[in-house]
Motif scaffolding. Structure first.
Motif, PDB file in Angstrom:
ATOM      1  N   LEU A 276      38.589  46.983  45.953  1.00 41.94           N
ATOM      2  CA  LEU A 276      38.141  48.279  45.459  1.00 41.94           C
ATOM      3  C   LEU A 276      39.239  49.312  45.695  1.00 41.94           C
ATOM      4  N   PHE A 277      39.667  49.967  44.611  1.00 37.10           N
ATOM      5  CA  PHE A 277      40.781  50.903  44.673  1.00 37.10           C
ATOM      6  C   PHE A 277      40.382  52.260  44.118  1.00 37.10           C
ATOM      7  N   LYS A 278      41.059  53.294  44.593  1.00 33.86           N
ATOM      8  CA  LYS A 278      40.924  54.636  44.019  1.00 33.86           C
ATOM      9  C   LYS A 278      41.879  54.722  42.830  1.00 33.86           C
ATOM     10  N   PRO A 279      41.604  55.603  41.866  1.00 35.03           N
ATOM     11  CA  PRO A 279      42.472  55.700  40.675  1.00 35.03           C
ATOM     12  C   PRO A 279      43.937  55.987  41.000  1.00 35.03           C
ATOM     13  N   SER A 280      44.217  56.651  42.100  1.00 36.54           N
ATOM     14  CA  SER A 280      45.595  57.038  42.442  1.00 36.54           C
ATOM     15  C   SER A 280      46.355  55.973  43.234  1.00 36.54           C
ATOM     16  N   GLU A 281      45.695  54.900  43.659  1.00 35.08           N
ATOM     17  CA  GLU A 281      46.338  53.899  44.506  1.00 35.08           C
ATOM     18  C   GLU A 281      47.159  52.888  43.702  1.00 35.08           C
ATOM     19  N   THR A 282      48.172  52.332  44.359  1.00 24.38           N
ATOM     20  CA  THR A 282      48.933  51.214  43.812  1.00 24.38           C
ATOM     21  C   THR A 282      48.201  49.928  44.180  1.00 24.38           C
ATOM     22  N   VAL A 283      48.090  49.017  43.230  1.00 26.54           N
ATOM     23  CA  VAL A 283      47.444  47.725  43.459  1.00 26.54           C
ATOM     24  C   VAL A 283      48.544  46.684  43.633  1.00 26.54           C
ATOM     25  N   TYR A 284      48.486  45.943  44.742  1.00 31.88           N
ATOM     26  CA  TYR A 284      49.463  44.892  45.018  1.00 31.88           C
ATOM     27  C   TYR A 284      48.791  43.528  44.917  1.00 31.88           C
ATOM     28  N   VAL A 285      49.538  42.555  44.444  1.00 34.64           N
ATOM     29  CA  VAL A 285      49.095  41.164  44.487  1.00 34.64           C
ATOM     30  C   VAL A 285      50.231  40.351  45.110  1.00 34.64           C
ATOM     31  N   ALA A 286      49.855  39.456  46.017  1.00 35.99           N
ATOM     32  CA  ALA A 286      50.810  38.537  46.634  1.00 35.99           C
ATOM     33  C   ALA A 286      50.438  37.128  46.180  1.00 35.99           C
ATOM     34  N   VAL A 287      51.368  36.473  45.522  1.00 35.67           N
ATOM     35  CA  VAL A 287      51.180  35.093  45.082  1.00 35.67           C
ATOM     36  C   VAL A 287      51.847  34.214  46.131  1.00 35.67           C
ATOM     37  N   GLN A 288      51.041  33.455  46.848  1.00 33.43           N
ATOM     38  CA  GLN A 288      51.562  32.636  47.929  1.00 33.43           C
ATOM     39  C   GLN A 288      51.723  31.196  47.465  1.00 33.43           C
ATOM     40  N   THR A 289      52.942  30.674  47.682  1.00 34.14           N
ATOM     41  CA  THR A 289      53.283  29.314  47.273  1.00 34.14           C
ATOM     42  C   THR A 289      54.000  28.602  48.409  1.00 34.14           C
ATOM     43  N   GLY A 290      54.213  27.323  48.221  1.00 34.75           N
ATOM     44  CA  GLY A 290      55.068  26.560  49.111  1.00 34.75           C
ATOM     45  C   GLY A 290      56.492  26.591  48.573  1.00 34.75           C
ATOM     46  N   ALA A 291      57.300  25.656  49.037  1.00 29.59           N
ATOM     47  CA  ALA A 291      58.677  25.560  48.560  1.00 29.59           C
ATOM     48  C   ALA A 291      58.687  25.093  47.117  1.00 29.59           C
ATOM     49  N   GLY A 292      59.710  25.499  46.394  1.00 34.89           N
ATOM     50  CA  GLY A 292      59.854  25.060  45.013  1.00 34.89           C
ATOM     51  C   GLY A 292      60.595  26.085  44.186  1.00 34.89           C
ATOM     52  N   LYS A 293      60.778  25.732  42.926  1.00 35.26           N
ATOM     53  CA  LYS A 293      61.526  26.564  41.997  1.00 35.26           C
ATOM     54  C   LYS A 293      60.697  26.747  40.741  1.00 35.26           C
ATOM     55  N   GLY A 294      60.696  27.966  40.195  1.00 33.01           N
ATOM     56  CA  GLY A 294      59.965  28.205  38.963  1.00 33.01           C
ATOM     57  C   GLY A 294      59.844  29.683  38.656  1.00 33.01           C
ATOM     58  N   VAL A 295      58.987  29.976  37.702  1.00 29.85           N
ATOM     59  CA  VAL A 295      58.744  31.361  37.289  1.00 29.85           C
ATOM     60  C   VAL A 295      57.296  31.699  37.617  1.00 29.85           C
ATOM     61  N   ILE A 296      57.131  32.733  38.434  1.00 37.81           N
ATOM     62  CA  ILE A 296      55.802  33.230  38.774  1.00 37.81           C
ATOM     63  C   ILE A 296      55.568  34.477  37.936  1.00 37.81           C
ATOM     64  N   GLY A 297      54.425  34.538  37.319  1.00 34.99           N
ATOM     65  CA  GLY A 297      54.077  35.697  36.511  1.00 34.99           C
ATOM     66  C   GLY A 297      52.667  36.149  36.809  1.00 34.99           C
ATOM     67  N   VAL A 298      52.402  37.416  36.484  1.00 38.05           N
ATOM     68  CA  VAL A 298      51.038  37.929  36.579  1.00 38.05           C
ATOM     69  C   VAL A 298      50.702  38.648  35.284  1.00 38.05           C
ATOM     70  N   ARG A 299      49.425  38.599  34.946  1.00 41.32           N
ATOM     71  CA  ARG A 299      48.920  39.286  33.758  1.00 41.32           C
ATOM     72  C   ARG A 299      47.851  40.265  34.242  1.00 41.32           C
ATOM     73  N   TRP A 300      48.231  41.557  34.312  1.00 40.59           N
ATOM     74  CA  TRP A 300      47.307  42.603  34.742  1.00 40.59           C
ATOM     75  C   TRP A 300      46.415  42.975  33.562  1.00 40.59           C
ATOM     76  N   LYS A 301      45.094  43.016  33.786  1.00 37.88           N
ATOM     77  CA  LYS A 301      44.179  43.346  32.696  1.00 37.88           C
ATOM     78  C   LYS A 301      43.177  44.418  33.126  1.00 37.88           C
ATOM     79  N   TYR A 302      42.898  45.322  32.188  1.00 40.22           N
ATOM     80  CA  TYR A 302      41.827  46.304  32.322  1.00 40.22           C
ATOM     81  C   TYR A 302      40.754  45.865  31.342  1.00 40.22           C
ATOM     82  N   GLY A 303      39.640  45.332  31.870  1.00 40.69           N
ATOM     83  CA  GLY A 303      38.673  44.673  30.991  1.00 40.69           C
ATOM     84  C   GLY A 303      39.347  43.463  30.378  1.00 40.69           C
ATOM     85  N   SER A 304      39.382  43.395  29.048  1.00 41.58           N
ATOM     86  CA  SER A 304      40.063  42.281  28.380  1.00 41.58           C
ATOM     87  C   SER A 304      41.438  42.679  27.842  1.00 41.58           C
ATOM     88  N   LYS A 305      41.830  43.953  28.052  1.00 47.87           N
ATOM     89  CA  LYS A 305      43.125  44.444  27.540  1.00 47.87           C
ATOM     90  C   LYS A 305      44.246  44.181  28.552  1.00 47.87           C
TER      91      LYS A 305
END
Length: 129
Positions: A47-76
């Protein structure tokens, strides 16, 4: 005997190098309002206030690749950042954040996590007054 030992050491070195550059595996997804030094979330919340920054931490083990996130407001979709990573040891946290200088509209949000273009998890959160 020395040849056998050298051969075993070389095989072990190759196996370790291959393991370290293997495929990333998702361990956990954290959402919150601040970060620790290691990139994990210090203050977990959904739960966040409109003025706050939202952080996400994607935790993985060792390896190589591309990590991405898709931020959505509703379905947009509002943002789709990616980061190329190559971690020799795990676990590791890869941080992404979403902020809006004008404030977020109240409502339901989500963040999808992708590894090498494949969705591996989602976290839902809300912005309220």
């Amino acid at each position: 005997m020395a040849v056998v030992v050298r051969g075993m050491v070389a095989a072990l070195a190759i196996a370790l190098a291959t393991a370290c550059s293997g495929r990333l595996e998702l361990a956990n997804i954290q959402v919150g309002r601040s970060l620790n030094q290691d990139g994990s979330i210090a203050s977990i919340t959904t739960l966040f206030k409109p003025s706050e920054t939202v952080y996400v931490a994607v935790q993985t083990g060792a390896g190589k690749g591309v990590i991405g996130v898709r931020w959505k407001y509703g379905s947009k979709v509002v943002a789709e950042p990616t980061k190329s990573v190559d971690y020799n040891a795990g676990p590791k946290s890869t941080e992404f954040h979403l902020q809006n200088s004008g404030g977020f509209p109240p409502g339901d949000y989500s963040v999808d996590v992708l590894i090498d273009g494949v969705q591996v998890g989602t976290r839902n959160f809300k912005v309220g007054e």
